[in-house]
Design a protein around this motif. Sequence first.
Motif, PDB file in Angstrom:
ATOM      1  N   LEU A 292     -47.038 -44.519 -48.001  1.00 20.17           N
ATOM      2  CA  LEU A 292     -46.776 -43.099 -47.753  1.00 20.17           C
ATOM      3  C   LEU A 292     -47.183 -42.244 -48.952  1.00 20.17           C
ATOM      4  O   LEU A 292     -47.856 -41.212 -48.798  1.00 20.17           O
ATOM      5  CB  LEU A 292     -45.289 -42.893 -47.428  1.00 20.17           C
ATOM      6  CG  LEU A 292     -44.839 -41.465 -47.092  1.00 20.17           C
ATOM      7  CD1 LEU A 292     -45.576 -40.947 -45.864  1.00 20.17           C
ATOM      8  CD2 LEU A 292     -43.334 -41.410 -46.859  1.00 20.17           C
ATOM      9  N   VAL A 293     -46.821 -42.686 -50.137  1.00 19.49           N
ATOM     10  CA  VAL A 293     -47.171 -41.914 -51.333  1.00 19.49           C
ATOM     11  C   VAL A 293     -48.682 -41.982 -51.583  1.00 19.49           C
ATOM     12  O   VAL A 293     -49.302 -40.992 -51.999  1.00 19.49           O
ATOM     13  CB  VAL A 293     -46.366 -42.399 -52.558  1.00 19.49           C
ATOM     14  CG1 VAL A 293     -46.814 -41.682 -53.819  1.00 19.49           C
ATOM     15  CG2 VAL A 293     -44.867 -42.164 -52.326  1.00 19.49           C
ATOM     16  N   ALA A 294     -49.268 -43.132 -51.278  1.00 20.00           N
ATOM     17  CA  ALA A 294     -50.724 -43.255 -51.423  1.00 20.00           C
ATOM     18  C   ALA A 294     -51.418 -42.243 -50.505  1.00 20.00           C
ATOM     19  O   ALA A 294     -52.436 -41.636 -50.869  1.00 20.00           O
ATOM     20  CB  ALA A 294     -51.164 -44.678 -51.089  1.00 20.00           C
ATOM     21  N   HIS A 295     -50.847 -42.063 -49.326  1.00 20.08           N
ATOM     22  CA  HIS A 295     -51.397 -41.074 -48.403  1.00 20.08           C
ATOM     23  C   HIS A 295     -51.327 -39.668 -49.002  1.00 20.08           C
ATOM     24  O   HIS A 295     -52.277 -38.885 -48.912  1.00 20.08           O
ATOM     25  CB  HIS A 295     -50.641 -41.126 -47.074  1.00 20.08           C
ATOM     26  CG  HIS A 295     -50.710 -39.857 -46.277  1.00 20.08           C
ATOM     27  ND1 HIS A 295     -51.854 -39.458 -45.610  1.00 20.08           N
ATOM     28  CD2 HIS A 295     -49.794 -38.880 -46.059  1.00 20.08           C
ATOM     29  CE1 HIS A 295     -51.623 -38.286 -45.020  1.00 20.08           C
ATOM     30  NE2 HIS A 295     -50.372 -37.920 -45.269  1.00 20.08           N
ATOM     31  N   LEU A 296     -50.205 -39.378 -49.630  1.00 15.48           N
ATOM     32  CA  LEU A 296     -50.036 -38.075 -50.281  1.00 15.48           C
ATOM     33  C   LEU A 296     -51.115 -37.890 -51.357  1.00 15.48           C
ATOM     34  O   LEU A 296     -51.719 -36.810 -51.494  1.00 15.48           O
ATOM     35  CB  LEU A 296     -48.646 -38.008 -50.927  1.00 15.48           C
ATOM     36  CG  LEU A 296     -47.518 -37.083 -50.416  1.00 15.48           C
ATOM     37  CD1 LEU A 296     -47.745 -36.503 -49.029  1.00 15.48           C
ATOM     38  CD2 LEU A 296     -46.173 -37.769 -50.534  1.00 15.48           C
ATOM     39  N   ILE A 297     -51.332 -38.953 -52.090  1.00 14.05           N
ATOM     40  CA  ILE A 297     -52.339 -38.902 -53.160  1.00 14.05           C
ATOM     41  C   ILE A 297     -53.734 -38.695 -52.566  1.00 14.05           C
ATOM     42  O   ILE A 297     -54.529 -37.884 -53.044  1.00 14.05           O
ATOM     43  CB  ILE A 297     -52.290 -40.189 -54.007  1.00 14.05           C
ATOM     44  CG1 ILE A 297     -50.933 -40.268 -54.741  1.00 14.05           C
ATOM     45  CG2 ILE A 297     -53.448 -40.232 -55.010  1.00 14.05           C
ATOM     46  CD1 ILE A 297     -50.669 -41.597 -55.421  1.00 14.05           C
ATOM     47  N   ALA A 298     -53.983 -39.415 -51.486  1.00 15.04           N
ATOM     48  CA  ALA A 298     -55.288 -39.297 -50.833  1.00 15.04           C
ATOM     49  C   ALA A 298     -55.526 -37.873 -50.325  1.00 15.04           C
ATOM     50  O   ALA A 298     -56.665 -37.409 -50.222  1.00 15.04           O
ATOM     51  CB  ALA A 298     -55.379 -40.291 -49.667  1.00 15.04           C
ATOM     52  N   ARG A 299     -54.435 -37.199 -50.022  1.00 16.37           N
ATOM     53  CA  ARG A 299     -54.546 -35.821 -49.557  1.00 16.37           C
ATOM     54  C   ARG A 299     -54.793 -34.852 -50.714  1.00 16.37           C
ATOM     55  O   ARG A 299     -54.858 -33.640 -50.513  1.00 16.37           O
ATOM     56  CB  ARG A 299     -53.260 -35.397 -48.841  1.00 16.37           C
ATOM     57  CG  ARG A 299     -53.151 -35.880 -47.414  1.00 16.37           C
ATOM     58  CD  ARG A 299     -54.121 -35.110 -46.498  1.00 16.37           C
ATOM     59  NE  ARG A 299     -53.683 -35.170 -45.114  1.00 16.37           N
ATOM     60  CZ  ARG A 299     -54.164 -36.019 -44.207  1.00 16.37           C
ATOM     61  NH1 ARG A 299     -55.105 -36.884 -44.538  1.00 16.37           N
ATOM     62  NH2 ARG A 299     -53.709 -36.010 -42.974  1.00 16.37           N
ATOM     63  N   GLY A 300     -54.842 -35.409 -51.910  1.00 13.42           N
ATOM     64  CA  GLY A 300     -55.159 -34.555 -53.051  1.00 13.42           C
ATOM     65  C   GLY A 300     -53.975 -34.150 -53.915  1.00 13.42           C
ATOM     66  O   GLY A 300     -54.125 -33.443 -54.903  1.00 13.42           O
TER      67      GLY A 300
END
Lengths: 359, 359
Positions: free
Chosen positions: A195-203
């Motif tokens: 989930l946090v990786a997704h946040l990171i991927a979103r910039g």
Amino acid sequence: MAVNAYVPDASFGGTTALGWLKWVIFMATIRDVAARAGVSVATVSHVMNESRFVTEDTKQRVLAAIAALNYRRDGIARSLRRSQTGTIGAIIADITNPFFSDLVKGIEDTIRGFPEKLNLILCNTEEDAARELLYLDVLMEKRIDGLILAPAGGNVAYLEALVARGFPLVFVDRSLSSVTADSVLVDNLAAATALVAHLIARGHRRIAVLKATLHASSITERVQGHAAAMAAAGLDFDAGMIVESASSIDAAFEGGRAILALDPLPDAVFCTNNFMTLGMMRALNEQGLRCPQDMAIAGFDDFQWADAFRPRMTTVAQSGYDQGCAAARLLRDRITKVQTGPAVHLVHGTALNIRESSG
Amino acid sequence: MAVNAYVPDASFGGTTALGWLKWVIFMATIRDVAARAGVSVATVSHVMNESRFVTEDTKQRVLAAIAALNYRRDGIARSLRRSQTGTIGAIIADITNPFFSDLVKGIEDTIRGFPEKLNLILCNTEEDAARELLYLDVLMEKRIDGLILAPAGGNVAYLEALVARGFPLVFVDRSLSSVTADSVLVDNLAAATALVAHLIARGHRRIAVLKATLHASSITERVQGHAAAMAAAGLDFDAGMIVESASSIDAAFEGGRAILALDPLPDAVFCTNNFMTLGMMRALNEQGLRCPQDMAIAGFDDFQWADAFRPRMTTVAQSGYDQGCAAARLLRDRITKVQTGPAVHLVHGTALNIRESSG
DNA sequence: TTGTATGCGTTATCAC
DNA sequence: GTGATAACGCATACAA
């Protein structure tokens, strides 16, 4: 309905301390049934439990007497005699948390399907170990057959003793490393990391955590997931970005305010459970901030309306219902000794629901 | 913890059918305690219950023995002897409905405060009278001391018989007109009337109803409220604008679709409970319709996040928690015979929360 | 095929 | 001030 029409015959017992109760709330006993059917109590018992052959004729007479007297056997006396109560306990954090109400419903739906006709005694600890202890004591006194527990984090010696005695115990949502019992969990670390990786991927780079203050393995692992994802991306974060609050919407609202007072402001917040997400949204709302434009939010635990309102929330979904079902089955197998080996640990899957709140 | 270290002395009972259990899960009895303390069982009992004077010296010996053996009295045997179990039942519709989980929490918080240390057995009928009957039977067999019930709509004779016998019963959320028991309700008719009147005041004319299909007085009254408000405003509506669906989010989603298929389209929808509102919003969402621009929505039952997401929902708020507390107190008073007169009916207040979903 | 009698672990009534 | 003991209502071992 002739429930209260029956007048006990003279053979009916004397008046002890609480004897008067029996006259107000008259309840026929197995003896009344036996007398009326002209058989022995043993026969009545065997008819009810189908535990030995009884001729069709006598069986019918017994059944007729049961119906006439509106007899229901006394489960308490039966429990005493059989040393099992057909009751299990569930000690959870908070029934108003949708995760737990789903879980409890799963337990209920499952035990209702069992021939044993189990019942559920429900207890909310509100994450308080002292309250948990109180409930443990009461449930033990009630001689429950087994327990489903989302541990508050204390009472380790007590629980260890229980398990050592062979008492059926199943952990849900979290477990205690020093207590070896069956468990139904999810991979919190992996799910939170994703989930946090997704946040990171979103910039997003400055990702705060709104953490429920509780000694639960699940929450600890979720926070570790945040750290893992940040580290994997080579991102730094200071401890000040992890804000704690008690696990309630109101407390999370305050926590959310604290996050919005951070300087510099984070650009995303990871909420470690349902209540944190709801409180965070309320804080955002109060400040007139928009999600995800002003602040991205992602939370652990989905909720049924997470996609019906705006912003649609990005969440890690886990099925409390399924976990409740699994826990109930595990417990039943222990109680009936279908399962006797070492502790079994079930890890249920999670799903990453990417919706709009994460930007 | 020496729970499992104690080896019972030779006087410990023989091996009956389930006797082996006692060796695996050894539990000291009052006799073990008496023997160890060198007193009679009567004295031990009186020490535990503080039911007669015992010299400080013997009391200490008993207490020491209790601690040494980790004795907990058997609540089952105690219940049998005293003919009361210290357990109450709650039969509600669905624990995953926030209204009911609040209610249950109110019950729990309240009974926890009672010196009697009551316990709660929870049952979900899912609005099914047959399931209710099943639970009633099981709970009666378990010899509960009283019952809090949100009736599914059947079992009238059964419940009448219960009440006639003097069994403590409290209705919550709804009641059965033919069964005279205590109740905790809200004025559904007035609240629904006010809510629909608000919709009318906002300029809406074609106001549909998404109605939960259940034989609950509360729902019936809410629908009557709609009719009353429409009539008061001189507005007409045809029966086709009242759409029914089972009381679950999924069913309400279908119901919502049906409403959106109405021709001409209504300009507002009154949802008769939580689940209806959530399902309606999901349907709206699916069709890409905006609330309140394309369709105004107002619902009975507030929920904790009703003001944290968009659109903020206009609702009638009632406190399930407070109603749970009140019901628990009422029931306790009946059980302890503090209250003995005719049925008491509590009507709790509601609040009209006007937010943005009503346009 | 059915009946008799014991005991489950308490509490409470007597008796001392 | 404390102890023996009889229920509470049922299930079941043992008899018949």
